[in-house]
Enzyme design. Structure first.
Site, PDB file in Angstrom:
ATOM      1  N   GLU A 173       0.827  -1.214   0.000  1.00 38.08           N
ATOM      2  CA  GLU A 173       0.000   0.000   0.000  1.00 38.08           C
ATOM      3  C   GLU A 173       0.860   1.264   0.000  1.00 38.08           C
ATOM      4  O   GLU A 173       1.561   1.536   0.982  1.00 38.08           O
ATOM      5  CB  GLU A 173      -0.892  -0.005   1.254  1.00 38.08           C
ATOM      6  CG  GLU A 173      -1.741   1.260   1.368  1.00 38.08           C
ATOM      7  CD  GLU A 173      -2.634   1.273   2.602  1.00 38.08           C
ATOM      8  OE1 GLU A 173      -2.400   0.471   3.519  1.00 38.08           O
ATOM      9  OE2 GLU A 173      -3.557   2.109   2.623  1.00 38.08           O
ATOM     10  N   GLU A 179       3.597   9.973   6.554  1.00 36.79           N
ATOM     11  CA  GLU A 179       3.684   8.727   7.339  1.00 36.79           C
ATOM     12  C   GLU A 179       4.883   7.872   6.954  1.00 36.79           C
ATOM     13  O   GLU A 179       5.363   7.082   7.764  1.00 36.79           O
ATOM     14  CB  GLU A 179       2.411   7.896   7.157  1.00 36.79           C
ATOM     15  CG  GLU A 179       1.172   8.542   7.728  1.00 36.79           C
ATOM     16  CD  GLU A 179      -0.039   7.616   7.636  1.00 36.79           C
ATOM     17  OE1 GLU A 179       0.062   6.436   7.992  1.00 36.79           O
ATOM     18  OE2 GLU A 179      -1.089   8.091   7.160  1.00 36.79           O
ATOM     19  N   HIS A 232      -8.656   0.816  -0.376  1.00 31.91           N
ATOM     20  CA  HIS A 232      -9.214   1.458   0.815  1.00 31.91           C
ATOM     21  C   HIS A 232      -9.953   2.704   0.372  1.00 31.91           C
ATOM     22  O   HIS A 232      -9.402   3.518  -0.378  1.00 31.91           O
ATOM     23  CB  HIS A 232      -8.098   1.884   1.781  1.00 31.91           C
ATOM     24  CG  HIS A 232      -7.566   0.775   2.628  1.00 31.91           C
ATOM     25  ND1 HIS A 232      -6.322   0.823   3.226  1.00 31.91           N
ATOM     26  CD2 HIS A 232      -8.135  -0.408   3.004  1.00 31.91           C
ATOM     27  CE1 HIS A 232      -6.145  -0.288   3.935  1.00 31.91           C
ATOM     28  NE2 HIS A 232      -7.214  -1.056   3.799  1.00 31.91           N
ATOM     29  N   GLU A 267     -11.690   2.420   5.370  1.00 34.23           N
ATOM     30  CA  GLU A 267     -10.708   2.561   6.457  1.00 34.23           C
ATOM     31  C   GLU A 267     -10.809   4.018   6.892  1.00 34.23           C
ATOM     32  O   GLU A 267     -10.172   4.894   6.318  1.00 34.23           O
ATOM     33  CB  GLU A 267      -9.307   2.222   5.950  1.00 34.23           C
ATOM     34  CG  GLU A 267      -8.271   2.244   7.067  1.00 34.23           C
ATOM     35  CD  GLU A 267      -6.842   2.163   6.542  1.00 34.23           C
ATOM     36  OE1 GLU A 267      -6.052   1.418   7.119  1.00 34.23           O
ATOM     37  OE2 GLU A 267      -6.526   2.865   5.547  1.00 34.23           O
TER      38      GLU A 267
HETATM   39  C1  LER Z   1      -3.073   1.762   6.377  1.00 29.34           C
HETATM   40  O1  LER Z   1      -3.967   1.108   5.548  1.00 29.34           O
HETATM   41  C2  LER Z   1      -2.955   3.185   6.042  1.00 29.34           C
HETATM   42  O2  LER Z   1      -3.683   3.675   5.221  1.00 29.34           O
HETATM   43  C3  LER Z   1      -1.917   3.995   6.684  1.00 29.34           C
HETATM   44  O3  LER Z   1      -2.354   5.283   6.950  1.00 29.34           O
HETATM   45  C4  LER Z   1      -1.208   3.316   7.820  1.00 29.34           C
HETATM   46  O4  LER Z   1      -0.160   4.049   8.288  1.00 29.34           O
HETATM   47 MN    MN Z   2      -5.051   2.463   3.990  1.00 30.00          MN
END
Ligand code: LER
Ligand code: MN
Length: 292
Positions: A173, A179, A232, A267
């Site tokens: 992903e 992040e 997601h 999510e």
């Molecule tokens: C996890 O699916 C995600 O989208 C991230 O923000 C995790 O750090």
């Molecule tokens: Mn995600």
């Protein structure tokens, strides 16, 4: 990855059209600082709300594989006719600072062992395993970062080979720059897929991260084509779809154009609260896909 049928224990299956995606929602069996999850620490309530809101699948965000009680999980899956679509692993980074970019002491070994446990668990549920936030962040000079990347890719490859033996899909992903600095764009993800070169490794695109990073969300989905294994959905603000300014009609058209038949998983942040968020996501997805 189970995409068109529900969990096949004794639970009643709800028929749904296999030609269109099924809907999932990301939950956590434990309270966690990782924010975009619903009903954290309250799995039974999460399963019930998910089934009532029209979801077919649950994504479980786990720190360790033994966080779930298998008996309880199977009971809940049967009770609500749900399946597990994927196991998310980012909590190992957030809660234990275990990441593929971290070359300290025995971190790689511990993390690979942990991911293998997630893969074993996923195999029991025909679920995929997500390698997203757990990649972590590279540090230091350019050449140090190149070295970290090489080591990280070797570890991810080891997990991918193990997953292949067990028939489990690994989902890479891309995640936004705030992040991680290890795969932000879909294009970075394609490159990693090429480097790992295992057909069981697919891409997971997340509309929240795409809204920050991609030039054109639809174009990147189309470019992913059959490399897209999972998606997601979260709106631009990470609230439930429909509560921000992401154009999900365009996203849906892009998914249709590549004949995406996987799972669409919400999510999302529990805003204004868990129940309202899951209901908003379920209603929005059903309306988007004209489903009862
Ligand atoms: C996890 O699916 C995600 O989208 C991230 O923000 C995790 O750090
Ligand atoms: Mn995600």
């Amino acid at each position: 990855l189970r995409t068109s049928t529900n969990h096949n224990n004794s639970g009643e299956k709800k028929p749904f059209d296999p030609r269109i995606p099924s809907f999932g929602v990301a939950l956590s069996p434990k309270p966690t600082p990782f924010a975009p999850l619903l009903f954290s620490g309250r799995l039974p309530q999460g399963f019930q709300a998910a089934a009532e809101a029209g979801f077919q699948a649950i994504e479980l965000s786990l720190r360790t594989a033994d966080e779930v009680n298998l008996e309880e999980l199977n009971t809940l899956l049967d009770l609500y006719g749900l399946s597990i679509s994927a196991i998310a692993t980012g909590r190992s980074y957030i809660e234990d600072n275990l990441s593929f970019a971290n070359l300290e002491a025995d971190v790689q070994d511990r993390l690979v062992l942990r991911i293998k446990e997630h893969i074993r668990l996923a195999a029991q549920f025909d679920a995929a395993v997500i390698i997203g936030g757990v990649r972590g962040r590279f540090h230091g000079t350019a050449s140090e970062q190149i070295h970290q990347r090489d080591i990280a890719i070797n570890s991810i490859r080891e997990c991918a080979k193990f997953a292949k033996e067990l028939g489990v899909t690994i989902l890479i992903e891309p995640i936004n720059r705030y992040e991680t600095n290890f795969i932000n764009l879909a294009g970075d993800g394609f490159r990693l897929l090429d480097e790992i070169s295992e057909p069981s490794v697919k891409l997971l695109l997340d509309t929240f991260h795409m809204n920050i990073e991609e030039v054109n969300i639809s174009a990147s989905i189309q470019l992913a084509g059959n490399r897209l294994g999972y998606i997601h959905f979260a709106d631009s603000n990470r609230f439930a779809p429909g509560l921000g300014h992401t154009d999900f009609v365009q996203v849906m058209h892009a998914l249709n154009s590549i004949h995406y038949q996987g799972v669409i998983t919400a999510e999302i942040l529990p805003v204004p609260d868990d129940l309202a968020a899951i209901r908003q996501a379920g209603t929005y997805l059903k309306t988007l896909y004209s489903r009862p």
